[in-house]
Design an enzyme around this catalytic site. Structure first.
Site, short mmCIF file in Angstrom:
data_model
loop_
_atom_site.label_atom_id
_atom_site.label_comp_id
_atom_site.label_asym_id
_atom_site.label_seq_id
_atom_site.Cartn_x
_atom_site.Cartn_y
_atom_site.Cartn_z
N ASP A 77 0.81 -1.22 0.00
CA ASP A 77 0.00 0.00 0.00
C ASP A 77 0.84 1.27 0.00
O ASP A 77 2.00 1.29 0.40
CB ASP A 77 -0.95 0.01 1.20
CG ASP A 77 -0.22 -0.10 2.54
OD1 ASP A 77 0.74 -0.89 2.63
OD2 ASP A 77 -0.59 0.61 3.49
N GLU A 135 -0.73 -1.72 5.23
CA GLU A 135 0.22 -1.67 6.35
C GLU A 135 0.15 -0.33 7.06
O GLU A 135 0.32 -0.26 8.27
CB GLU A 135 1.66 -1.92 5.85
CG GLU A 135 2.66 -2.18 6.97
CD GLU A 135 3.02 -0.95 7.80
OE1 GLU A 135 3.15 -1.05 9.02
OE2 GLU A 135 3.16 0.15 7.21
#
Ligand code: ZN
Ligand code: ZN
Length: 413
Positions: A77, A135
């Protein structure tokens, strides 16, 4: 040919995948475009692939011969940052950027899946490739654990490894790890101080929440220095503070948000107990009320000592001891790989990716709009992922590491 040379041979394709992901960054748990790129990169490899239900994760299992299971993790991400690097492959999405280098992790892990797939016939065990969204504050790893990533091979992994690039601090190409606490626990504190608004010229007829909230902010810093062992430190930062609308009105409320970082369960529990008490008591002293929400987010990322020694030895053997750093201190950042390491022994390894020629000590940090992670590290990061799996599977279920003599004293500290 070793995996290091093989990784160099496919470095161009790893960089291409990395650039494609970097150009189209996605934030949070739902990363459909990134997921599609990963699935395309893994297409044709002898992997058992499954995708997430509640998040766009990819779990790929490579089954070799009989033997243990090892897990390799790469997060996927981006961050809500508008990129200002001027790179040719810079983000084309305003307000989203791979400012933490997760695009490199994804590309390197896909590269490692390719290298290990080519060795499947000789692989003494099974590898789980964990491509993880969310994350950056979404606990994607916890969601993937909830959806069964640790049991994806039918048997729990004996070890798990995560790799993370850094645009600063470490010179380009240097791997760094340590036994024990590697990164901090991160918790979020949300405070609302409730008073009674009124005219700014007559504060005695109101109950002004602003000076009380300010007192809380400074008292929290005193709490950090007076209630915690200096050798088991905590960091507490108020990063958001809001109250009022104009100069001549006392507001009803003041609110602030803080992050609390700690490196032990003792300190973390103490924070959760002491912070709300301090805030409540200060409010009470002034005749106001306050509400504190102490939300536990990411636990301490704790490297298993033997696995960290193994990861360090592997990096040193592959790239020379000068490129294997034994970190003296943990990092005050946090990682949701901590949820994996709560259940599986393993190690988190940092990799310096600051462009050569830039001073790592002054280069823009991870999360900066100007953070640059050099493509130069992609081949070696890929090779380390692959080699960790190969060596760890070859070691069998029980790991024994003979640590180099020169590092023993440091390691046992
Ligand atoms: Zn980050
Ligand atoms: Zn990160």
């Amino acid at each position: 040919m070793g995996v290091r040379d093989e990784a160099v041979q496919i470095a161009g394709e790893i960089a291409e995948l990395r650039h494609a992901i970097h150009r189209e960054p996605e934030i949070g748990l739902n990363l459909p475009k990134t997921q599609a790129k990963v699935l395309a990169a893994l297409d044709g490899l002898p992997l058992e692939i499954s995708t997430g239900q509640g998040l766009s994760s990819v779990t790929a299992v490579l089954r070799g011969g009989p033997g243990p299971v090892v897990l390799l993790r790469g997060d996927m991400d981006a961050l809500p940052v508008t990129e200002e690097t001027g790179l040719a492959y810079a983000s084309a999405v305003p307000g989203a950027m791979h400012a933490c280098g997760h695009d490199t992790h994804t590309a390197m892990l896909a590269g490692a899946a390719r290298l290990l797939s080519a060795r499947r016939a000789d692989l003494p065990g099974t590898v789980i490739f964990m491509f993880q969204p969310g994350e950056e504050g979404y606990a994607g790893a916890r969601h993937m654990i909830g959806e069964g990533v640790l049991d994806a091979a039918g048997e729990r992994p004996v070890a798990a490894y995560g790799l993370h690039v850094t645009s600063h601090r470490l010179p380009c190409g240097v791997f760094s790890t340590r036994p024990g606490a590697m990164l901090a626990a991160a918790d979020k504190i949300s405070v609302t101080v409730r008073g009674r608004g009124g005219h700014a010229s007559t504060p005695h007829q109101a109950a002004d929440p602003i000076p009380v909230a300010c007192e809380m902010v400074t008292a929290l810093q005193t709490l950090v220095t007076r209630k915690f062992d200096v050798f088991d430190p905590v960091v507490l930062t108020v990063g958001s503070f809001h109250a009022g609308t104009t100069d001549n009105v006392i507001p009803d409320e003041a609110t602030f948000l803080a992050t609390a970082r700690s490196f032990s369960q003792d300190s973390r529990s103490a924070l959760a107990e002491l912070v709300p008490r301090l805030i409540g008591d200060i409010a009470l002293a002034h005749g106001l009320t306050a509400e504190t929400v102490y939300a536990t987010e990411y636990p301490v990322t704790i490297n298993d000592a033997t696995e960290a020694a193994f990861a360090w030895e592997t990096a040193a053997a592959m790239f020379g001891p000068e490129r294997a750093d034994l970190a003296e201190f943990p990092i005050t950042g946090a990682e949701d790989f901590s949820f994996v390491l709560e259940q599986v022994p393993g190690a988190f390894v940092m990799l310096g990716a600051c462009p050569p020629g830039n001073d790592p000590m002054t280069a823009p940090t991870n999360h900066s709009a100007e953070a640059v992670f050099d493509d130069l590290v992609l081949a070696d990061g890929t090779a380390l992922y692959a080699e960790l799996a190969l060596r760890r599977l070859a070691a069998g279920r029980l790991l024994y590491v003979e640590v180099r003599r020169c590092t023993v004293c440091v390691w046992r500290r």
